[in-house]
Structure formats: structure tokens, C-alpha cells
Design a protein around this motif. Structure first.
Motif, mmCIF file in Angstrom:
data_model
loop_
_atom_site.group_PDB
_atom_site.id
_atom_site.type_symbol
_atom_site.label_atom_id
_atom_site.label_comp_id
_atom_site.label_asym_id
_atom_site.label_seq_id
_atom_site.Cartn_x
_atom_site.Cartn_y
_atom_site.Cartn_z
ATOM 1 N N GLU A 80 3.900 -11.891 -2.227
ATOM 2 C CA GLU A 80 4.302 -10.739 -3.041
ATOM 3 C C GLU A 80 4.454 -11.141 -4.505
ATOM 4 O O GLU A 80 4.052 -10.402 -5.411
ATOM 5 C CB GLU A 80 5.614 -10.163 -2.505
ATOM 6 C CG GLU A 80 5.477 -9.565 -1.108
ATOM 7 C CD GLU A 80 6.810 -9.228 -0.480
ATOM 8 O OE1 GLU A 80 7.018 -8.055 -0.126
ATOM 9 O OE2 GLU A 80 7.655 -10.143 -0.343
ATOM 10 N N SER A 111 1.103 -11.439 -6.029
ATOM 11 C CA SER A 111 0.552 -10.115 -6.341
ATOM 12 C C SER A 111 1.076 -9.613 -7.680
ATOM 13 O O SER A 111 0.322 -9.058 -8.489
ATOM 14 C CB SER A 111 0.920 -9.115 -5.238
ATOM 15 O OG SER A 111 0.298 -9.450 -4.022
ATOM 16 N N ARG A 153 -3.455 -2.409 -2.943
ATOM 17 C CA ARG A 153 -3.781 -2.091 -1.549
ATOM 18 C C ARG A 153 -3.464 -3.275 -0.637
ATOM 19 O O ARG A 153 -2.869 -3.106 0.442
ATOM 20 C CB ARG A 153 -5.259 -1.711 -1.432
ATOM 21 C CG ARG A 153 -5.646 -1.272 -0.021
ATOM 22 C CD ARG A 153 -7.051 -0.705 0.042
ATOM 23 N NE ARG A 153 -8.056 -1.720 -0.258
ATOM 24 C CZ ARG A 153 -8.865 -1.675 -1.323
ATOM 25 N NH1 ARG A 153 -8.782 -0.680 -2.190
ATOM 26 N NH2 ARG A 153 -9.759 -2.618 -1.524
ATOM 27 N N GLU A 154 -3.822 -4.466 -1.083
ATOM 28 C CA GLU A 154 -3.564 -5.659 -0.265
ATOM 29 C C GLU A 154 -2.065 -5.942 -0.163
ATOM 30 O O GLU A 154 -1.582 -6.382 0.882
ATOM 31 C CB GLU A 154 -4.306 -6.861 -0.852
ATOM 32 C CG GLU A 154 -5.819 -6.752 -0.701
ATOM 33 C CD GLU A 154 -6.548 -7.992 -1.173
ATOM 34 O OE1 GLU A 154 -5.892 -8.896 -1.742
ATOM 35 O OE2 GLU A 154 -7.776 -8.056 -0.981
ATOM 36 N N LYS A 176 0.315 -3.670 -0.242
ATOM 37 C CA LYS A 176 0.879 -2.682 0.688
ATOM 38 C C LYS A 176 0.560 -3.058 2.133
ATOM 39 O O LYS A 176 1.425 -2.965 3.021
ATOM 40 C CB LYS A 176 0.335 -1.291 0.364
ATOM 41 C CG LYS A 176 1.078 -0.175 1.076
ATOM 42 C CD LYS A 176 0.864 1.155 0.379
ATOM 43 C CE LYS A 176 1.835 2.194 0.900
ATOM 44 N NZ LYS A 176 1.734 3.470 0.173
ATOM 45 N N ASN A 177 -0.672 -3.487 2.373
ATOM 46 C CA ASN A 177 -1.058 -3.896 3.728
ATOM 47 C C ASN A 177 -0.247 -5.104 4.187
ATOM 48 O O ASN A 177 0.177 -5.178 5.354
ATOM 49 C CB ASN A 177 -2.553 -4.228 3.776
ATOM 50 C CG ASN A 177 -3.424 -2.985 3.661
ATOM 51 O OD1 ASN A 177 -2.970 -1.872 3.924
ATOM 52 N ND2 ASN A 177 -4.670 -3.166 3.254
ATOM 53 N N TYR A 178 -0.035 -6.039 3.283
ATOM 54 C CA TYR A 178 0.751 -7.240 3.598
ATOM 55 C C TYR A 178 2.162 -6.851 4.037
ATOM 56 O O TYR A 178 2.686 -7.363 5.031
ATOM 57 C CB TYR A 178 0.802 -8.147 2.366
ATOM 58 C CG TYR A 178 1.634 -9.394 2.542
ATOM 59 C CD1 TYR A 178 1.073 -10.559 3.057
ATOM 60 C CD2 TYR A 178 2.991 -9.412 2.191
ATOM 61 C CE1 TYR A 178 1.838 -11.710 3.223
ATOM 62 C CE2 TYR A 178 3.758 -10.553 2.357
ATOM 63 C CZ TYR A 178 3.177 -11.698 2.869
ATOM 64 O OH TYR A 178 3.942 -12.832 3.038
ATOM 65 N N GLN A 179 2.757 -5.935 3.300
ATOM 66 C CA GLN A 179 4.125 -5.525 3.613
ATOM 67 C C GLN A 179 4.185 -4.688 4.887
ATOM 68 O O GLN A 179 5.132 -4.813 5.677
ATOM 69 C CB GLN A 179 4.716 -4.766 2.426
ATOM 70 C CG GLN A 179 4.914 -5.659 1.195
ATOM 71 C CD GLN A 179 5.430 -4.901 -0.013
ATOM 72 O OE1 GLN A 179 5.222 -3.695 -0.144
ATOM 73 N NE2 GLN A 179 6.092 -5.598 -0.918
ATOM 74 N N MET A 180 3.181 -3.865 5.105
ATOM 75 C CA MET A 180 3.147 -3.054 6.330
ATOM 76 C C MET A 180 2.970 -3.936 7.560
ATOM 77 O O MET A 180 3.587 -3.696 8.603
ATOM 78 C CB MET A 180 2.014 -2.027 6.243
ATOM 79 C CG MET A 180 2.290 -0.881 5.278
ATOM 80 S SD MET A 180 0.879 0.244 5.104
ATOM 81 C CE MET A 180 0.753 0.896 6.776
ATOM 82 N N ASP A 181 2.139 -4.965 7.440
ATOM 83 C CA ASP A 181 1.911 -5.880 8.566
ATOM 84 C C ASP A 181 3.194 -6.586 8.983
ATOM 85 O O ASP A 181 3.331 -7.022 10.132
ATOM 86 C CB ASP A 181 0.857 -6.927 8.192
ATOM 87 C CG ASP A 181 -0.547 -6.332 8.133
ATOM 88 O OD1 ASP A 181 -0.739 -5.211 8.649
ATOM 89 O OD2 ASP A 181 -1.439 -6.980 7.553
ATOM 90 N N ASP A 197 6.166 -5.140 8.715
ATOM 91 C CA ASP A 197 7.153 -4.082 9.008
ATOM 92 C C ASP A 197 8.273 -4.020 7.978
ATOM 93 O O ASP A 197 9.434 -3.738 8.312
ATOM 94 C CB ASP A 197 7.756 -4.279 10.414
ATOM 95 C CG ASP A 197 6.719 -4.087 11.510
ATOM 96 O OD1 ASP A 197 5.867 -3.188 11.358
ATOM 97 O OD2 ASP A 197 6.751 -4.845 12.498
ATOM 98 N N GLN A 222 9.488 0.760 3.571
ATOM 99 C CA GLN A 222 8.533 1.350 2.628
ATOM 100 C C GLN A 222 9.005 1.250 1.178
ATOM 101 O O GLN A 222 8.191 1.171 0.254
ATOM 102 C CB GLN A 222 8.286 2.814 2.995
ATOM 103 C CG GLN A 222 7.481 2.994 4.275
ATOM 104 C CD GLN A 222 7.133 4.442 4.547
ATOM 105 O OE1 GLN A 222 7.497 5.327 3.784
ATOM 106 N NE2 GLN A 222 6.425 4.690 5.639
#
Length: 211
Positions: A117, A120, A151-152, A154-159, A161, A164
Motif C-alpha cells: 500500500e 502504491s 485499481r491494483e 483496491k484489488n489488493y485490499q479487497m483480496d 478483506d 472499504q
């Protein structure tokens, strides 16, 4: 105070090109401008990372330790015959350091971000497309790269859990660092007024960012 070295710039740009191949086609003027623009942001990022990776050191730092951190930064940088006492240095520059620590460093440290993060954030800062000293083509490239990074992220954080709100908090660090950068420009102006020697290369970067 500080300077840029051509070898360092070349090395930095090779790293950028390796990570983002689209940058290989940029004009030399755009490459140089992006690196110059990033220099001031780097000055904001370094103390944040230092605090994250040396949290115990700063947590246990007393008033004397804080003074010993600030004073040597300016000692030896004054023009001949213009040296300040330790007390004068603290009186003039301590408020800036307190601002950085309380308003910039700690709010980001408290987010407890992971290395990916933080990386990023660094790349989002590097590809800032709001500067006027880069070409329209470079601005467009920066916009596109930032979209990919976001985008990456957000995907990293979603993976993982994550909540938001973490994404919004992470992106908000860009505004926090921007405020730190503006404060840094103020500090550099105070440095010049108080006869602190600033390297010509760095002074040129400051002037470019003030315009």
C-alpha cells in the motif's frame, strides 16, 4: 542543503522504466520533469517511512532527542558569519517539524499500511499529472498509470478483506502529503531568509514548484 546527482537520476529512471514500460517512450524533458517534481514529495515520504520502520525509536524520543534531531539538520548549512544558536534554530524551525510530525507523519503512520500500500502511494505521487511542466502526452500517460495503480491497490485490499474505508483513507494520504509539501516550500523560504545554504540544483526545483 541537498543536491541532485545525474547518476542518481539515471538510476531512478531505469527503475521507473522497469516497473512501468510505458514510460520508455517519454521525452527526456518529461522524464526529467517527473523526477524533479517527485523530489519534493520524496522529502515528505522519507520521514513517514522512517517513522514506520523505526517506530520504537520515535515513540521513546524525549525533548532532548527531538532537539538533537532538528538542530544538526541546519547546523553547518548556514552561510559564513550567519550561524544560528541551537535556541534560535529551535525557535524558527521546530514549528515546521511539529507540523510534519503531527499533521503529516502520524496520521499516515496510524493507518498501519502494508508495504504494498505504501508503494502504491509512492507511485501515485510520482505520476502526479497536475504539473504544468510536463507535456500533454505525459499528463495523459500519468493519468492512465494512476488508474492502473488505483485499481491494483483496491484489488489488493479487497483480496485481504480490508474495510472499504481503508481504500479512501489510503488515497487521502496523497492530500496529507500535498499539505506537507506546501509546508516544506514555506520552510525552504524561511531557510533562504535565514541564510541557510541551499544547493543551486535544489533551489531550481523549489523555484519551479513555486511558479
Amino acid at each position: 542543503m541537498t543536491c541532485t546527482v545525474n547518476n542518481d537520476i539515471d538510476l531512478s529512471w531505469k527503475m521507473v522504466q522497469k516497473q512501468f514500460p510505458a514510460t520508455q517512450n517519454l521525452k527526456t524533458s518529461d522524464q526529467s520533469a517527473l523526477l524533479r517534481n517527485f523530489m519534493l514529495k520524496l522529502w515528505q515520504i522519507e520521514p513517514i517511512l522512517d517513522n514506520i520502520f523505526n517506530a520504537e525509536k520515535y515513540m521513546n524520543m524525549d525533548e532532548e532527542g527531538f532537539e538533537n534531531l532538528i538542530v544538526p539538520f541546519y547546523e553547518g548549512a548556514f552561510l559564513e558569519g550567519q550561524k544560528m544558536s541551537r535556541g534560535e534554530i529551535m525557535r524558527i524551525f521546530q514549528p515546521f517539524w511539529e507540523f510534519y510530525y503531527l499533521k503529516m507523519v502520524m496520521p499516515i503512520v496510524e493507518l498501519d499500511l502494508e508495504k504494498a500500500e505504501l508503494m502504491s502511494i509512492i507511485w501515485l505521487l510520482f505520476f502526479d499529472n497536475c504539473y504544468t511542466n510536463i507535456s500533454p502526452e505525459c499528463q495523459e500517460m500519468c493519468r492512465n498509470i494512476k488508474k492502473v495503480i488505483l485499481r491494483e491497490l483496491k484489488n489488493y485490499q479487497m483480496d485481504r478483506d480490508f474495510d472499504q474505508m481503508r481504500f479512501l483513507d489510503t488515497v487521502e494520504t496523497l492530500e496529507i502529503i500535498d499539505k506537507g509539501e506546501k509546508k516544506f516550500l514555506e520552510e525552504m523560504m524561511i531557510c533562504e531568509m535565514n541564510h541557510v545554504r541551499i544547493h543551486d540544483d535544489f533551489k531550481a526545483i523549489l523555484e519551479e514548484n513555486r511558479s
